[in-house]
Design an enzyme around this catalytic site. Structure first.
Site, PDB file in Angstrom:
ATOM      1  N   ASN A  11       0.591  -1.118  -0.050  1.00 26.46           N
ATOM      2  CA  ASN A  11       0.078   0.145  -0.115  1.00 26.46           C
ATOM      3  C   ASN A  11       1.042   1.047  -0.107  1.00 26.46           C
ATOM      4  OD1 ASN A  11      -1.322   2.295   1.010  1.00 26.46           O
ATOM      5  ND2 ASN A  11      -2.989   0.863   1.823  1.00 26.46           N
ATOM      6  N   ASP A  70      -2.767  -4.260  10.718  1.00 27.14           N
ATOM      7  CA  ASP A  70      -4.203  -4.130  10.309  1.00 27.14           C
ATOM      8  C   ASP A  70      -4.923  -3.170  10.948  1.00 27.14           C
ATOM      9  OD1 ASP A  70      -6.321  -5.420   8.776  1.00 27.14           O
ATOM     10  OD2 ASP A  70      -6.824  -6.775  10.039  1.00 27.14           O
ATOM     11  N   PHE A 150      -6.611   8.510   2.324  1.00 26.87           N
ATOM     12  CA  PHE A 150      -7.266   7.372   1.495  1.00 26.87           C
ATOM     13  C   PHE A 150      -8.345   6.809   2.635  1.00 26.87           C
ATOM     14  CE2 PHE A 150      -5.224   3.711   3.862  1.00 26.87           C
ATOM     15  CZ  PHE A 150      -4.530   4.270   4.537  1.00 26.87           C
ATOM     16  N   ASP A 153     -10.304   8.890   5.644  1.00 30.27           N
ATOM     17  CA  ASP A 153      -9.799  10.151   5.908  1.00 30.27           C
ATOM     18  C   ASP A 153     -10.541  11.258   5.874  1.00 30.27           C
ATOM     19  OD1 ASP A 153      -7.527   9.212   6.750  1.00 30.27           O
ATOM     20  OD2 ASP A 153      -6.200   9.499   4.982  1.00 30.27           O
ATOM     21  N   LYS A 173      -0.528  14.464  10.104  1.00 27.62           N
ATOM     22  CA  LYS A 173      -1.181  13.124  10.254  1.00 27.62           C
ATOM     23  C   LYS A 173      -0.434  12.226  10.914  1.00 27.62           C
ATOM     24  CE  LYS A 173      -3.946   9.385   8.233  1.00 27.62           C
ATOM     25  NZ  LYS A 173      -4.182   8.643   6.980  1.00 27.62           N
ATOM     26  N   ARG A 179      -1.727   4.463  13.075  1.00 29.25           N
ATOM     27  CA  ARG A 179      -0.652   3.943  12.285  1.00 29.25           C
ATOM     28  C   ARG A 179       0.645   4.520  12.892  1.00 29.25           C
ATOM     29  NH1 ARG A 179      -2.647   2.778   8.275  1.00 29.25           N
ATOM     30  NH2 ARG A 179      -2.803   4.859   7.390  1.00 29.25           N
TER      31      ARG A 179
HETATM   32  P1  IMP Z   1      -5.507  -1.964   6.433  1.00 31.52           P
HETATM   33  O1  IMP Z   1      -5.888  -3.179   7.430  1.00 31.52           O
HETATM   34  O2  IMP Z   1      -4.460  -0.870   7.277  1.00 31.52           O
HETATM   35  O3  IMP Z   1      -5.357  -2.305   5.330  1.00 31.52           O
HETATM   36  O4  IMP Z   1      -6.865  -0.948   6.695  1.00 31.52           O
HETATM   37  C1  IMP Z   1      -8.337  -1.351   6.471  1.00 31.52           C
HETATM   38  C2  IMP Z   1      -8.838  -0.324   6.019  1.00 31.52           C
HETATM   39  O5  IMP Z   1      -9.237   0.587   7.004  1.00 31.52           O
HETATM   40  C3  IMP Z   1      -8.557   0.297   4.635  1.00 31.52           C
HETATM   41  O6  IMP Z   1      -8.898  -0.242   3.625  1.00 31.52           O
HETATM   42  C4  IMP Z   1      -9.154   1.740   5.142  1.00 31.52           C
HETATM   43  O7  IMP Z   1     -10.476   1.683   4.450  1.00 31.52           O
HETATM   44  C5  IMP Z   1      -9.175   1.934   6.470  1.00 31.52           C
HETATM   45  N1  IMP Z   1      -7.987   2.594   6.888  1.00 31.52           N
HETATM   46  C6  IMP Z   1      -6.910   2.106   7.462  1.00 31.52           C
HETATM   47  N2  IMP Z   1      -5.975   3.304   7.629  1.00 31.52           N
HETATM   48  C7  IMP Z   1      -6.663   4.368   7.393  1.00 31.52           C
HETATM   49  C8  IMP Z   1      -6.266   5.679   7.409  1.00 31.52           C
HETATM   50  O8  IMP Z   1      -5.186   5.984   7.968  1.00 31.52           O
HETATM   51  N3  IMP Z   1      -7.167   6.549   7.282  1.00 31.52           N
HETATM   52  C9  IMP Z   1      -8.362   6.507   6.455  1.00 31.52           C
HETATM   53  N4  IMP Z   1      -8.870   5.156   6.417  1.00 31.52           N
HETATM   54  C10 IMP Z   1      -7.871   3.979   7.002  1.00 31.52           C
END
Ligand code: IMP
Length: 193
Positions: A11, A70, A150, A153, A173, A179
């Site tokens: 990503n 995750d 993304f 957000d 951010k 994260r």
């Molecule tokens: P992942 O496990 O990090 O892939 O996150 C799962 C989902 O949570 C992503 O597809 C986004 O829709 C949402 N997400 C994760 N991190 C963010 C962020 O920093 N901002 C906004 N949405 C997030």
């Protein structure tokens, strides 16, 4: 020379965010950098189990030290949904626009708009497994604000700020995000704090 750690992701938003975190004492490489092209399973319904499953999968296949993350958006008025299902909340294929629409629809008429992003990172290093967590509390706006970022957000405004994550520059951010906070725990561990 900096120690190499595989971040089990491709990503580019996450990689870009992490490259903006100051004080990193490791070189983070992604799956593409090491020629790893397999789909990584995410079969569980908790962030912790999924992060561990991803890290174990990459570690077992490559033998390299690695970490996986995750993240979920946990909305109080929706009993913690979409949570671990955040990426595909509106169905397959994953689509942020549709996810946002679904969340806004489900929240219409609710009095509480409190929510948090929660990131869990599983690290496998020197034969050990470790878990780190980062949270940011906030509220969900009634419509999208800003074009950067993304996922969710544009509708997430962190507590104490007057702009959405999509309106903030990445440096800001990264000071407060879920994260970044989880990454900070990971980095502190790597620094031996
Ligand atoms: P992942 O496990 O990090 O892939 O996150 C799962 C989902 O949570 C992503 O597809 C986004 O829709 C949402 N997400 C994760 N991190 C963010 C962020 O920093 N901002 C906004 N949405 C997030």
């Amino acid at each position: 020379m900096k120690r190499k750690l595989v971040f089990a992701t491709n990503n580019h938003h996450k990689l870009n965010e992490i490259s903006h975190i100051e004080g990193l004492n490791v070189e983070i490489v992604c799956l593409k950098d090491i020629g790893f092209n397999e789909d990584i399973p995410e079969d569980f319904d908790t962030l912790e189990e999924n992060a561990l499953q991803k890290a174990r999968y990459v570690h077992e296949k490559t033998g390299l030290d690695c970490f996986a993350d995750d993240t979920g958006l946990e909305i109080d008025a929706l009993d913690g949904r979409p949570g671990v299902f955040s990426a595909r909340y509106a169905g397959e294929p994953a689509n942020s626009e549709e996810n946002i629409k679904k969340v806004l629809f489900e929240l219409s008429g609710k009095t509480s708009r409190a929510a948090r992003f929660r990131t869990v990172i599983a690290l496998i290093i020197d034969g050990q497994e470790l878990i780190f967590e980062g949270l940011v509390e906030g509220e969900l706006l009634t419509e999208k604000h800003g074009a950067d970022g993304f996922g969710y957000d544009p509708i997430f405004m962190p507590t104490g700020y007057s702009e959405s994550f999509a309106e903030m520059d990445l440096v800001m951010k990264n000071k407060i995000s879920h994260r970044a906070r989880a990454m900070r725990q990971l980095i502190n561990y790597l620094l031996g704090d």
